[in-house]
Motif scaffolding. Structure first.
Motif, short mmCIF file in Angstrom:
data_model
loop_
_atom_site.label_atom_id
_atom_site.label_comp_id
_atom_site.label_asym_id
_atom_site.label_seq_id
_atom_site.Cartn_x
_atom_site.Cartn_y
_atom_site.Cartn_z
N GLY A 175 0.81 -1.21 0.00
CA GLY A 175 0.00 0.00 0.00
C GLY A 175 0.84 1.26 0.00
N ALA A 176 1.92 1.27 0.81
CA ALA A 176 2.80 2.43 0.82
C ALA A 176 3.45 2.66 -0.53
N GLY A 177 3.86 1.58 -1.18
CA GLY A 177 4.47 1.72 -2.50
C GLY A 177 3.51 2.26 -3.54
N ILE A 178 2.28 1.79 -3.50
CA ILE A 178 1.28 2.25 -4.47
C ILE A 178 0.93 3.72 -4.23
N PHE A 179 0.73 4.10 -2.96
CA PHE A 179 0.43 5.50 -2.66
C PHE A 179 1.59 6.40 -3.05
N GLU A 202 0.92 9.38 -5.65
CA GLU A 202 0.81 10.73 -5.11
C GLU A 202 2.09 11.55 -5.24
N LEU A 203 3.25 10.93 -5.31
CA LEU A 203 4.49 11.69 -5.35
C LEU A 203 4.59 12.60 -6.58
N GLU A 214 4.44 18.25 -8.65
CA GLU A 214 3.83 19.22 -9.56
C GLU A 214 3.17 20.35 -8.78
N PHE A 215 2.54 20.04 -7.69
CA PHE A 215 1.91 21.06 -6.86
C PHE A 215 2.95 22.00 -6.26
#
Length: 354
Positions: free
Chosen positions: A37-41, A45-46, A51-52
């Motif tokens: 889950g951490a890898g997918i998030f 999101e990174l 970009e933000f």
């Protein structure tokens, strides 16, 4: 001396320590689930975060270029102060005139604290408020858990156990299969009433939310995750919402009722025979035997309580029809052949048959 092949020894070891091995596999599987889950998030999101950050730096650079009278240091101080106020639930925008600590907003805060939802958009500002929050939660959270467990237990009896028993007697269907069907139906109804319909309502009331964001808020709230990135009533002015106090009170009632219904559905699934057998795979032998004995005691007590119900609480259509003597005689099996009489064998004192 031959003790068997390594495969046989491994099989005997697995048989003796089945619960311990299953528990170890469960721990490893859960850790892998966290890592995946951490890898997918991180992968999803990174890039958006980077970009933000680039957009914010570009906006800040454009603001300084267009307003040369403002220094970079003064702008940094203003942004830091605004972010600090935003973390405490206080907005510096002109169109936000609402208060976070009127009575209804405080009631919403206490409900989110005691149910451990904790959005984090409103927090105590004073030291006295922080100290009282610790004292209030120290006693309030256990009381809330006790209250919710009591309410859920009564609702489970009313919404799960009695319907399953009724349809089991009416349809003569397997209790385990009927329980799975009932739990699935209850979960679907809960999703429609407390997730889909409220999400559609929030779409119409919150102008900046789409359906996915509304559904996301409902799910995050009812599962007591409470990230706080979406809070209803925080984005529109008084013209868009002329009754903010009533709106906040309705949201408080919705969250409490929805949390109770979610707990009822979870308890219904936990009581399924399939889930009990699955949990027993990871118990120790003593705990497994104790759990089986407890389940048998509960089943016997439940059956005895049903048998000892007062007669005036049972309606006439629920009483089994008692057949007459003639009807019972007609149902006796008839046979054309008679069974010959065989004298009983007797034995003398020495044990010899005569």
């Amino acid at each position: 001396m031959v003790h068997g092949s390594p495969g046989a020894r491994c099989a005997r070891f697995m048989e003796r320590h089945r619960s311990a091995v299953s528990f170890a596999v469960l721990i490893v599987a859960y850790i892998l689930y966290l890592i995946i889950g951490a890898g997918i998030f991180s992968a999803i999101e990174l890039p958006y975060e980077e970009e933000f950050r680039r957009e914010l730096k570009a906006a800040r650079r454009d603001f300084l270029n267009n307003n040369t009278c403002v220094s970079d240091e003064r702008l940094e101080e203003l942004l830091a102060r605004a972010l600090q106020a935003s973390n405490y639930g206080v907005s510096v925008l002109e169109n936000d005139t609402g208060q976070n600590w009127d009575f209804v907003s405080s009631l919403f805060f206490t409900s989110t604290v005691l149910t451990t939802t904790g959005y984090g958009h409103t927090v105590p500002l004073s030291d006295e408020g922080k100290a009282f929050c610790i004292f209030y939660s120290l006693f309030g959270i256990p009381v809330t858990l006790f209250f919710l467990s009591t309410v859920v237990e009564r609702l489970v009896v009313l919404m799960s156990r009695r319907p399953v028993s009724y349809f089991h007697r009416r349809w003569a269907m397997s209790r385990s299969n009927l329980a799975v069907l009932h739990a699935t139906s209850l979960a679907v109804i809960m999703v429609i009433i407390f997730l889909l319909i409220p999400a559609w309502i929030f779409v119409t009331l919150e102008k900046d939310w789409n359906f996915l964001e509304s559904l996301y808020f409902c799910f995050i709230s009812l599962t007591t995750i409470g990230l706080g990135d979406y809070v209803p009533g925080e984005t529109h002015s008084k013209e868009a919402n002329p009754h903010p106090q009533l709106y906040r009170l309705a949201i408080t009632v919705y969250l409490l009722l929805g949390l109770v219904c979610v707990l009822v559905v979870m308890e219904t699934f936990c009581e399924l025979p399939q889930m009990r057998r699955l949990r027993q795979m990871f118990y120790q032998e003593s705990v497994r035997e104790l759990d089986s004995e407890t389940a048998n005691i509960i089943d016997r007590d439940h059956m005895s309580s049903q048998l000892t119900e007062p007669a005036d609480q049972i309606s006439s259509d629920q009483l089994p029809a008692i057949p007459s003597v003639s009807a019972q005689a007609e149902t006796l099996p008839r046979s054309t052949t008679s069974v010959p009489y065989l004298p009983a064998l007797s034995s003398d004192v020495n044990g010899k048959l005569r």
